[in-house]
Design a protein around this motif. Structure first.
Motif, PDB file in Angstrom:
ATOM      1  N   HIS A   1      13.516   9.330  56.019  1.00 42.37           N
ATOM      2  CA  HIS A   1      14.179   8.862  55.015  1.00 42.37           C
ATOM      3  C   HIS A   1      15.351   9.835  54.747  1.00 42.37           C
ATOM      4  CE1 HIS A   1      10.597   6.443  54.527  1.00 42.37           C
ATOM      5  NE2 HIS A   1       9.992   7.955  54.191  1.00 42.37           N
ATOM      6  N   GLN A   2      16.122  10.204  55.619  1.00 43.72           N
ATOM      7  CA  GLN A   2      17.272  11.324  55.241  1.00 43.72           C
ATOM      8  C   GLN A   2      18.278  10.854  54.385  1.00 43.72           C
ATOM      9  OE1 GLN A   2      18.427  12.357  59.357  1.00 43.72           O
ATOM     10  NE2 GLN A   2      16.288  12.613  60.155  1.00 43.72           N
ATOM     11  N   ARG A   3      18.404   9.720  54.435  1.00 46.09           N
ATOM     12  CA  ARG A   3      19.796   9.398  53.615  1.00 46.09           C
ATOM     13  C   ARG A   3      19.468   8.769  52.327  1.00 46.09           C
ATOM     14  NH1 ARG A   3      23.348   5.703  58.176  1.00 46.09           N
ATOM     15  NH2 ARG A   3      23.301   7.306  59.603  1.00 46.09           N
ATOM     16  N   ARG A   4      18.278   8.827  51.747  1.00 49.24           N
ATOM     17  CA  ARG A   4      17.747   8.468  50.306  1.00 49.24           C
ATOM     18  C   ARG A   4      17.727   9.665  49.516  1.00 49.24           C
ATOM     19  NH1 ARG A   4      12.778   8.577  47.929  1.00 49.24           N
ATOM     20  NH2 ARG A   4      11.112  10.022  48.962  1.00 49.24           N
ATOM     21  N   THR A   5      17.782   9.177  48.247  1.00 50.30           N
ATOM     22  CA  THR A   5      17.576  10.065  47.033  1.00 50.30           C
ATOM     23  C   THR A   5      16.397  10.290  46.574  1.00 50.30           C
ATOM     24  OG1 THR A   5      18.400   8.620  45.652  1.00 50.30           O
ATOM     25  CG2 THR A   5      20.035   9.945  46.357  1.00 50.30           C
ATOM     26  N   VAL A   6      15.544  11.244  46.131  1.00 46.04           N
ATOM     27  CA  VAL A   6      14.427  11.585  45.478  1.00 46.04           C
ATOM     28  C   VAL A   6      14.406  11.474  44.051  1.00 46.04           C
ATOM     29  CG1 VAL A   6      12.195  12.808  45.831  1.00 46.04           C
ATOM     30  CG2 VAL A   6      13.564  12.714  47.807  1.00 46.04           C
TER      31      VAL A   6
ATOM     32  N   THR B   1       5.330  25.213  46.722  1.00 46.61           N
ATOM     33  CA  THR B   1       6.871  24.739  46.708  1.00 46.61           C
ATOM     34  C   THR B   1       6.959  23.739  47.905  1.00 46.61           C
ATOM     35  OG1 THR B   1       7.628  26.405  45.300  1.00 46.61           O
ATOM     36  CG2 THR B   1       9.340  25.189  46.554  1.00 46.61           C
ATOM     37  N   ALA B   2       6.608  24.328  49.062  1.00 48.87           N
ATOM     38  CA  ALA B   2       6.747  23.709  50.090  1.00 48.87           C
ATOM     39  C   ALA B   2       5.950  22.186  49.917  1.00 48.87           C
ATOM     40  CB  ALA B   2       6.287  24.636  51.181  1.00 48.87           C
ATOM     41  N   VAL B   3       4.719  22.363  49.576  1.00 48.12           N
ATOM     42  CA  VAL B   3       3.854  21.199  49.514  1.00 48.12           C
ATOM     43  C   VAL B   3       4.643  19.846  48.369  1.00 48.12           C
ATOM     44  CG1 VAL B   3       1.510  20.100  48.885  1.00 48.12           C
ATOM     45  CG2 VAL B   3       1.797  22.075  50.014  1.00 48.12           C
ATOM     46  N   VAL B   4       5.178  20.450  47.290  1.00 46.13           N
ATOM     47  CA  VAL B   4       5.707  19.585  46.362  1.00 46.13           C
ATOM     48  C   VAL B   4       6.979  18.959  47.040  1.00 46.13           C
ATOM     49  CG1 VAL B   4       7.338  19.764  44.353  1.00 46.13           C
ATOM     50  CG2 VAL B   4       5.080  20.922  44.334  1.00 46.13           C
ATOM     51  N   LEU B   5       7.730  19.694  47.931  1.00 47.95           N
ATOM     52  CA  LEU B   5       9.056  19.039  48.477  1.00 47.95           C
ATOM     53  C   LEU B   5       8.508  18.201  49.325  1.00 47.95           C
ATOM     54  CD1 LEU B   5      11.270  22.420  48.628  1.00 47.95           C
ATOM     55  CD2 LEU B   5      11.562  20.412  47.014  1.00 47.95           C
ATOM     56  N   ALA B   6       7.463  18.341  50.088  1.00 45.94           N
ATOM     57  CA  ALA B   6       7.164  17.373  51.306  1.00 45.94           C
ATOM     58  C   ALA B   6       6.422  16.375  50.549  1.00 45.94           C
ATOM     59  CB  ALA B   6       6.130  18.298  52.134  1.00 45.94           C
ATOM     60  N   THR B   7       5.817  16.253  49.503  1.00 45.80           N
ATOM     61  CA  THR B   7       5.193  15.134  49.015  1.00 45.80           C
ATOM     62  C   THR B   7       6.290  14.269  48.321  1.00 45.80           C
ATOM     63  OG1 THR B   7       3.275  16.534  48.422  1.00 45.80           O
ATOM     64  CG2 THR B   7       3.334  14.590  47.533  1.00 45.80           C
ATOM     65  N   LEU B   8       7.141  14.981  47.568  1.00 35.73           N
ATOM     66  CA  LEU B   8       8.303  14.126  47.086  1.00 35.73           C
ATOM     67  C   LEU B   8       8.980  13.404  48.208  1.00 35.73           C
ATOM     68  CD1 LEU B   8       9.498  16.825  44.400  1.00 35.73           C
ATOM     69  CD2 LEU B   8       8.653  14.763  43.890  1.00 35.73           C
ATOM     70  N   ILE B   9       9.245  14.021  49.185  1.00 35.80           N
ATOM     71  CA  ILE B   9      10.075  13.286  50.331  1.00 35.80           C
ATOM     72  C   ILE B   9       9.307  12.136  50.812  1.00 35.80           C
ATOM     73  CG2 ILE B   9      11.092  13.585  52.446  1.00 35.80           C
ATOM     74  CD1 ILE B   9      11.972  16.340  51.812  1.00 35.80           C
ATOM     75  N   ARG B  10       8.009  12.350  50.822  1.00 33.29           N
ATOM     76  CA  ARG B  10       7.164  11.154  51.665  1.00 33.29           C
ATOM     77  C   ARG B  10       6.515  10.308  50.621  1.00 33.29           C
ATOM     78  NH1 ARG B  10       6.436  12.467  57.309  1.00 33.29           N
ATOM     79  NH2 ARG B  10       4.759  10.833  57.204  1.00 33.29           N
ATOM     80  N   SER B  11       6.351  10.692  49.379  1.00 34.38           N
ATOM     81  CA  SER B  11       5.430   9.829  48.632  1.00 34.38           C
ATOM     82  C   SER B  11       5.839   9.417  47.079  1.00 34.38           C
ATOM     83  CB  SER B  11       4.003  10.814  48.136  1.00 34.38           C
ATOM     84  OG  SER B  11       3.527  11.307  49.426  1.00 34.38           O
TER      85      SER B  11
END
Length: 516
Positions: free
Chosen positions: A147-152, A171-181
């Motif tokens: 989802h590289q072109r979307r906004t979170v 912080t890594a888990v938060v960013l990864a989860t926000l991007i994917r979930s």
């Protein structure tokens, strides 16, 4: 949180996709492109910025988002100050922090990631705007991210928490989860809040260890931001853990009351710089403070430090089931809390925390005033979200009176916990997919019936706490022209009302928790 799962649909309704959905994100959100999130983390991972500068970057997003809700077309330009950054990143009482924060801002501007000026904030939107020679690693990292072109839709409360100082793994888990979930679906008019993320993917993309990912996820589950969902072992092995993002997490009020806003506006218009004389910058949680006065101006006498107090913090006790579930081992809760042996559950339970405060007051580690109680709960919030040994960190903060490590996120969460203790948890009306008119609306918890003088006194007290001002009466005298007698009467009435509500609602002995 108003969540929805895939249920049977009426003939007039369109089919709903699978997943967990919600109509709103509490505290609002900021739409941040995936590329910007990846770009900021890649700059940190490659050593171009420090972890503290990454936190300053997140704080800049929060500052920029705040100005979106101001009245458009106003005469005054938006103003961005280092004082606002200090409240987000953390720190009070250190002479070295102003220079450190200014250096961080200059570094972020030098590489082009974000520029913070007096009246404007600008963010790099593409990697071409970054002043670095070799950016091939960014493209390699971005290729692994979906989802590289979307906004979170990043919740603002999560932004403030990351600015306040999550650990690297969290912080890594938060960013990864926000991007994917976390997704906004225009067709459904709602947010999807669940998804699957493999810890091996997080470790590979964000350059952290598997252990950091496991511990970070466990801590986020403990804090209530992540809600694990049931899943089969086959899906767990193939696609990763199934988690839901709690969009009602840290349900603290984002806006200040009308009385406080009125006082703050009058004080700001009068340019009362003397109010902020005690709010020097902090070491921004990066290390121990250097020389200088560490005393919190909100208390009249600095509590003495307790000598070496023996073991405190986390007890080592793990089980095979917890290890399989990916949770960090937690200490067992003793029958009664002990300030010399603080465990994680003591920080989660407000009643156990109040008992710890009583013990701390008896040892001279904390003040019995309301400000002292607020600082004590703020220390608990700081320890819950920072560090592996929460109990030991909490005792260190209390024993050394490290109020310069308190951030705005910590204070918001602590204020919410104390407010819910006195008034009970707030209840929000439930909504269904059909809209506001079709859902069931349970009875709301009534608001406290304070008088106008009591509301203004409460607003002045909160404003003085944020400004590190000894006497809140200063705001009432300058803003409203109050006399000392009127102020004392309003404060006395406010305290009596709050204590009465506390006794009636929870049956807590207020003399023991230091509120009288």
């Amino acid at each position: 949180m108003t969540t929805h799962t895939n249920t049977l649909n009426t003939p007039n309704e369109s089919p709903k996709p699978q997943g967990v959905w919600t109509d709103r994100i509490a505290g609002r959100y900021r739409a941040i492109p995936v590329r910007q999130l990846v770009m900021a983390w890649w700059c940190y991972q490659e050593g171009h910025i420090s972890f503290r500068q990454l936190r300053v970057y997140m704080a800049a997003h929060e500052m920029a988002e705040r100005r979106r809700y101001t009245k458009p077309g106003g005469r005054t330009k938006p103003s961005y100050s280092t004082g606002e950054l200090k409240a987000l990143v953390g720190g009070r009482g250190s002479d070295s922090a102003d220079a450190a924060l200014s250096a961080d801002i200059r570094r972020l501007a030098r590489i082009g990631l974000v520029s913070i000026a007096g009246h404007a904030i600008g963010f790099a939107e593409a990697i071409d705007e970054i002043a670095l020679d070799d950016v091939s690693g960014f493209h390699d990292m971005l290729e692994k991210v979906p989802h590289q072109r979307r906004t979170v839709p990043v919740p603002r409360r999560v932004i403030r928490a990351m600015a306040a100082g999550f650990t690297r793994g969290m912080t890594a888990v938060v960013l990864a989860t926000l991007i994917r979930s976390l997704f906004w679906h225009k067709a459904q008019g709602a947010f999807r809040t669940d998804g699957r993320t493999k810890r091996e993917w997080i470790a590979d993309v964000f350059g952290v260890s598997l252990r950091s990912v496991t511990e970070g996820r466990a801590r986020l589950i403990d804090l209530g931001w992540l809600v694990p969902q049931e899943t089969s072992q086959f899906l767990l092995n193939r696609y990763g853990a199934h988690d839901q993002v709690n969009t009602d997490w840290s349900a603290a009020d984002a806006e200040i009351g009308a009385g406080e806003a009125s006082v703050a506006a009058q004080v700001e218009s009068a340019s009362l710089s003397v109010v902020f004389r005690g709010e020097s910058a902090s070491p921004l949680n990066r290390s121990l403070p250097q020389e200088g006065n560490q005393f919190n101006n909100r208390t009249s006498v600095r509590p003495p430090k307790l000598g070496r107090a023996g073991p405190s913090g986390v007890l080592i006790d793990s089980t095979l089931e917890m290890k399989k579930a990916g949770h960090r081992p937690r200490p067992k809760s003793p029958s009664s809390p002990n300030i010399r042996n603080v465990v994680f559950d003591d920080l989660n339970d407000i009643h156990r925390l109040l008992e710890l405060h009583t013990q701390a007051v008896g040892l001279g580690l904390s003040s019995s005033s309301q400000a002292g109680l607020l600082d004590f709960v703020c220390f608990a919030e700081r320890a819950r979200s920072k560090g592996k040994k929460a109990g030991a960190l909490f005792f260190w903060l209390v024993n050394n009176n490290k109020t310069e490590f308190i951030t705005q996120s910590d204070e918001d969460q602590a204020s919410r916990r104390l407010r819910e203790l006195m008034n009970g948890p707030s209840v929000k009306p439930q909504q269904r997919w059909g809209g506001q008119g079709e859902g069931a609306h349970p009875e709301l918890v009534p608001e406290p019936e304070f008088t106008d003088d009591e509301r203004l006194a409460s607003a002045c007290i909160r404003a003085a706490q944020r400004a590190n001002l000894d006497d809140p009466f200063y705001f009432a005298r300058i803003g409203k022209g109050w006399s000392r007698d009127r102020w004392d009467k309003a404060v006395r009435s406010l305290e009596e009302r709050e204590l009465a509500r506390l006794r009636q609602s929870h049956g807590v002995n207020c003399e023991r928790v230091g509120l009288e």
